[in-house]
Design an enzyme around this catalytic site. Structure first.
Site, PDB file in Angstrom:
ATOM      1  N   SER A  89      -2.825  -7.663   3.490  1.00 58.28           N
ATOM      2  CA  SER A  89      -3.095  -7.415   4.911  1.00 58.28           C
ATOM      3  C   SER A  89      -3.387  -8.726   5.633  1.00 58.28           C
ATOM      4  CB  SER A  89      -4.271  -6.456   5.073  1.00 58.28           C
ATOM      5  OG  SER A  89      -3.966  -5.215   4.516  1.00 58.28           O
ATOM      6  N   HIS A 145       0.841  -1.205   0.000  1.00 61.29           N
ATOM      7  CA  HIS A 145       0.000   0.000   0.000  1.00 61.29           C
ATOM      8  C   HIS A 145       0.875   1.253   0.000  1.00 61.29           C
ATOM      9  CE1 HIS A 145      -3.131  -2.576   2.350  1.00 61.29           C
ATOM     10  NE2 HIS A 145      -3.570  -2.442   1.122  1.00 61.29           N
ATOM     11  N   LYS A 199     -18.253  -6.014   7.945  1.00 60.36           N
ATOM     12  CA  LYS A 199     -17.000  -6.753   8.159  1.00 60.36           C
ATOM     13  C   LYS A 199     -16.181  -6.005   9.209  1.00 60.36           C
ATOM     14  CE  LYS A 199     -13.330  -8.781   5.418  1.00 60.36           C
ATOM     15  NZ  LYS A 199     -12.494  -8.291   4.338  1.00 60.36           N
ATOM     16  N   ARG A 233      -1.475  -6.457  -8.136  1.00 58.48           N
ATOM     17  CA  ARG A 233      -0.384  -7.382  -7.812  1.00 58.48           C
ATOM     18  C   ARG A 233      -0.288  -8.539  -8.783  1.00 58.48           C
ATOM     19  NH1 ARG A 233      -2.545  -8.192  -1.825  1.00 58.48           N
ATOM     20  NH2 ARG A 233      -4.371  -8.253  -3.148  1.00 58.48           N
TER      21      ARG A 233
END
Ligand code: PNS
Length: 159
Positions: free
Chosen positions: A128, A17, A41, A90
């Site tokens: 993460s 990030h 969430k 990615r």
């Protein structure tokens, strides 16, 4: 002024990030890092903690602003006169997911453009959730998270 919004969960911010924020800050006059408030969430870090970690990790990058938002991203963007979404890519799995989001945002919003930056190869395996798993199992996360926030993340996860 060329502004871009960089939205995400950032639970927590990773080296990947930070790399996109740094590179984005060179391509845009302002990068607004936008932390999603997701009532469905929970996540590990609170929204305030996520914002604080991003603030610490981006200290010294002058044209970065950190906000949190709920609801639709395009609604926040329209209210705040932002038309560019910045995202990192990615791998091809990200691409499939991001392509869908970019197209949905284009349909929902008015003149919204999503601009992708390819992650640096050394960051292409970082997420993460991987940070949380490695740390929980006692692994070394120094290669995965910004050095400025490593100890705070460790303390939260390991106690
Ligand atoms: O880090 P993430 O979880 O991949 O980020 C996803 C995020 C926050 C960019 C996305 O879920 C989002 O923009 N949510 C806000 C709600 C919204 O606008 N949904 C419609 C477009 S997908």
């Amino acid at each position: 002024m060329k502004k871009a919004i960089y939205p995400g969960s950032f639970d927590p911010i990773t080296k990947g990030h930070l790399d996109i924020i740094r590179r984005g800050s060179k391509s845009f006059d302002k990068v607004i890092v936008a932390v999603l408030i997701n009532s469905e969430k929970q996540g590990l870090f609170s929204i305030e903690e996520r914002v604080s970690l991003i603030r610490k990790a981006t200290f010294g990058i002058d044209n970065v602003e950190i906000i949190s938002f709920d609801g639709l991203l395009v609604d926040y963007m329209e209210k705040n006169h932002i038309s560019i979404i910045l995202k990192g890519l990615r791998n091809s799995k990200d691409f499939e997911y991001e392509l869908q989001m970019a197209n949905v945002n284009k349909i929902l919003g008015n003149e919204i453009e999503t601009i992708f930056m390819i992650s640096n190869p050394e960051n292409s395996y970082i997420s993460s959730s991987m940070v949380k798993e490695v740390c929980k199992l006692g692994g070394n996360i120094s290669g995965l998270v910004p050095s400025e926030v490593e100890s705070i993340i460790k303390k939260k996860i390991m106690g």
